[in-house]
Design an enzyme around this catalytic site. Structure first.
Site, PDB file in Angstrom:
ATOM      1  N   VAL A 196       0.865  -1.338   0.072  1.00 49.68           N
ATOM      2  CA  VAL A 196       0.231   0.029   0.167  1.00 49.68           C
ATOM      3  C   VAL A 196       0.954   1.312  -0.088  1.00 49.68           C
ATOM      4  O   VAL A 196       0.217   2.427  -0.115  1.00 49.68           O
ATOM      5  CB  VAL A 196      -1.004  -0.104   1.135  1.00 49.68           C
ATOM      6  CG1 VAL A 196      -2.267  -1.064   1.151  1.00 49.68           C
ATOM      7  CG2 VAL A 196      -0.322   0.001   2.336  1.00 49.68           C
ATOM      8  N   LYS A 197       2.169   1.145   0.059  1.00 50.93           N
ATOM      9  CA  LYS A 197       3.127   2.200  -0.048  1.00 50.93           C
ATOM     10  C   LYS A 197       3.301   2.858  -1.299  1.00 50.93           C
ATOM     11  O   LYS A 197       2.899   2.245  -2.294  1.00 50.93           O
ATOM     12  CB  LYS A 197       4.293   1.956   0.948  1.00 50.93           C
ATOM     13  CG  LYS A 197       4.433   1.544   2.072  1.00 50.93           C
ATOM     14  CD  LYS A 197       3.395   2.451   3.268  1.00 50.93           C
ATOM     15  CE  LYS A 197       3.533   2.133   4.658  1.00 50.93           C
ATOM     16  NZ  LYS A 197       3.092   1.019   5.099  1.00 50.93           N
ATOM     17  N   HIS A 198       4.055   3.945  -1.474  1.00 47.60           N
ATOM     18  CA  HIS A 198       4.351   4.577  -2.819  1.00 47.60           C
ATOM     19  C   HIS A 198       4.879   3.747  -3.675  1.00 47.60           C
ATOM     20  O   HIS A 198       4.756   3.766  -4.979  1.00 47.60           O
ATOM     21  CB  HIS A 198       5.333   5.645  -2.566  1.00 47.60           C
ATOM     22  CG  HIS A 198       4.622   6.735  -1.653  1.00 47.60           C
ATOM     23  ND1 HIS A 198       4.705   6.596  -0.269  1.00 47.60           N
ATOM     24  CD2 HIS A 198       3.629   7.772  -1.875  1.00 47.60           C
ATOM     25  CE1 HIS A 198       4.109   7.784   0.163  1.00 47.60           C
ATOM     26  NE2 HIS A 198       3.474   8.385  -0.852  1.00 47.60           N
TER      27      HIS A 198
END
Length: 391
Positions: A196-198
């Site tokens: 879910v991170k960049h």
């Protein structure tokens, strides 16, 4: 004003398909990059890891980077490198994922929770000052949602009290503070590569630092505390010889994960640009709703917008957060809450952390909802979220 019993029960939902709050963005180029490594000679510890570390370090403007199997493992490594041990106090925020505090416990340290600034939701430097004692060893500020903390003030506190700064930048890859990239400022900085991170490596994390001593400790810590460096060996029985000189862990990332990270890193700026575009849409459409407080943006920081969080003005609502949350879910909007304050978790309650020690954090928790935000969303997805929130 929303009235009791009118919070979207029944009827046709805004969306037919569920929209998660976060999701990875992986394309054919990413997949082929991983396949190429899987077909090569190294799939565990190989040259791609070094390449990934060098690229991340260059991107944030740091001298060194050490990749780990997760962001949590990376934070644990940073606490080890900082020399945190039994009884050392480390100040952090409770408005974070449990890993920020758990990494302190892993080293025998004592998490000390500092309250937040109710406008930015980040750790409050004034609260930090109040929590410092003779046992304080370090500060772990968290760049919550991707918006950098007041680093100048925190760095000044660290200098005055001879404290180590370990930035938890799990949300903040690509963010800047007064035109300086996060990852180049504190003693050590952790980034996460969870899906879910960049950008993602599946699971994974990294520590960036400008300190060579920390760098060397991090390298050894992630590989069982073992070194093969002839300059560090106490003895040398031959080219095959290695020594376990400290108690480390198997926290190594794999070569094929690093390959995915390398490919993703090339797209990072475009991913962040998309997130900012969607945030602008949210801000424009939601700022006029009196029932909602939208995030405050500081003009001297550049958030990388990992999360978009709305705060409910409960004084204007006759339903609670739970009902609104469930109503949005029925619209197929994958809302979430970030985070349950760490000190309220059952395990921390057993450690005698009491409710009421961080009242601003506890109040915020009761009022926030995280809306979907990720780079592979479409404008239609964003508009669906806006329509559901207004409904």
């Amino acid at each position: 004003m929303v009235k009791p019993g009118l919070a979207i029960h029944g009827g046709k939902p805004v969306r037919e398909q569920y929209l998660p709050y976060g999701k990875q963005s992986i394309d054919d180029e990413d997949i082929q990059t991983v396949i190429n490594v899987l077909k090569g000679d190294f799939i565990t510890t190989g040259p791609t890891i070094n390449q990934f570390e060098e690229k991340v370090a260059a991107y944030v403007g740091a001298k060194y980077a050490v990749a780990f199997s997760s962001g949590t493992a990376a934070l644990h490594g940073a606490c080890f490198a900082a020399g945190i041990s039994d009884g050392d106090e480390v100040i952090t925020t409770p408005m974070t994922f449990v890993a920020s505090a758990n990494s302190i416990l892993y080293q025998g340290g004592v998490p000390v929770f500092s309250d937040i600034d109710p406008h930015t939701y980040n750790i409050d430097p004034e609260s930090i000052k109040q929590k410092i004692t003779s046992k304080t060893k370090a500060i772990i500020p968290v760049h919550f949602t991707g918006q950098p903390v007041e680093l100048d003030e925190i760095l000044k506190i660290a200098q005055d009290y001879n404290l180590i700064i370990i930035e938890d930048a799990a949300h903040a890859l690509g963010a800047t503070y007064k035109d300086r990239k996060i990852g180049s400022i504190g003693d050590m900085t952790m980034f996460s590569f969870h899906p879910v991170k960049h950008i993602t490596t599946g699971e994974g994390g990294i520590i960036t630092t400008n300190n060579e001593a920390y760098y060397q400790k991090l390298l050894q810590f992630r590989t069982h505390g073992i070194t093969r460096d002839s300059n560090k060996l106490l003895k040398n029985h031959g080219s095959w010889y290695y020594e376990m000189q400290t108690l480390g862990y198997n926290y190594r990332i794999t070569d094929f994960q690093a390959a995915l990270g390398l490919s993703q890193l090339q797209k990072l700026d475009s991913f962040i640009s998309k997130r900012k575009q969607y945030v602008a849409m949210y801000q424009e459409e939601l700022k006029e709703l009196p029932e909602i407080i939208v995030p405050k943006q500081l003009n001297y920081v550049n958030s990388s917008w990992h999360l978009y969080i709305i705060r409910l003005n409960l004084s204007l609502l006759k339903v609670d957060r739970r009902e609104i949350f469930q109503a949005l879910q029925k619209e197929n909007i994958g809302v979430n809450v970030h985070y349950i304050p760490v000190h309220l978790q059952p395990y921390y309650q057993k450690l005698n952390y009491q409710k009421g020690i961080c009242p601003k954090t506890e109040k915020l928790y009761e009022e926030i909802i995280t809306l979907p935000l990720f780079s592979s969303m479409s404008k239609k997805d964003v508009n669906d979220v806006i329509q559901a929130v207004k409904k």
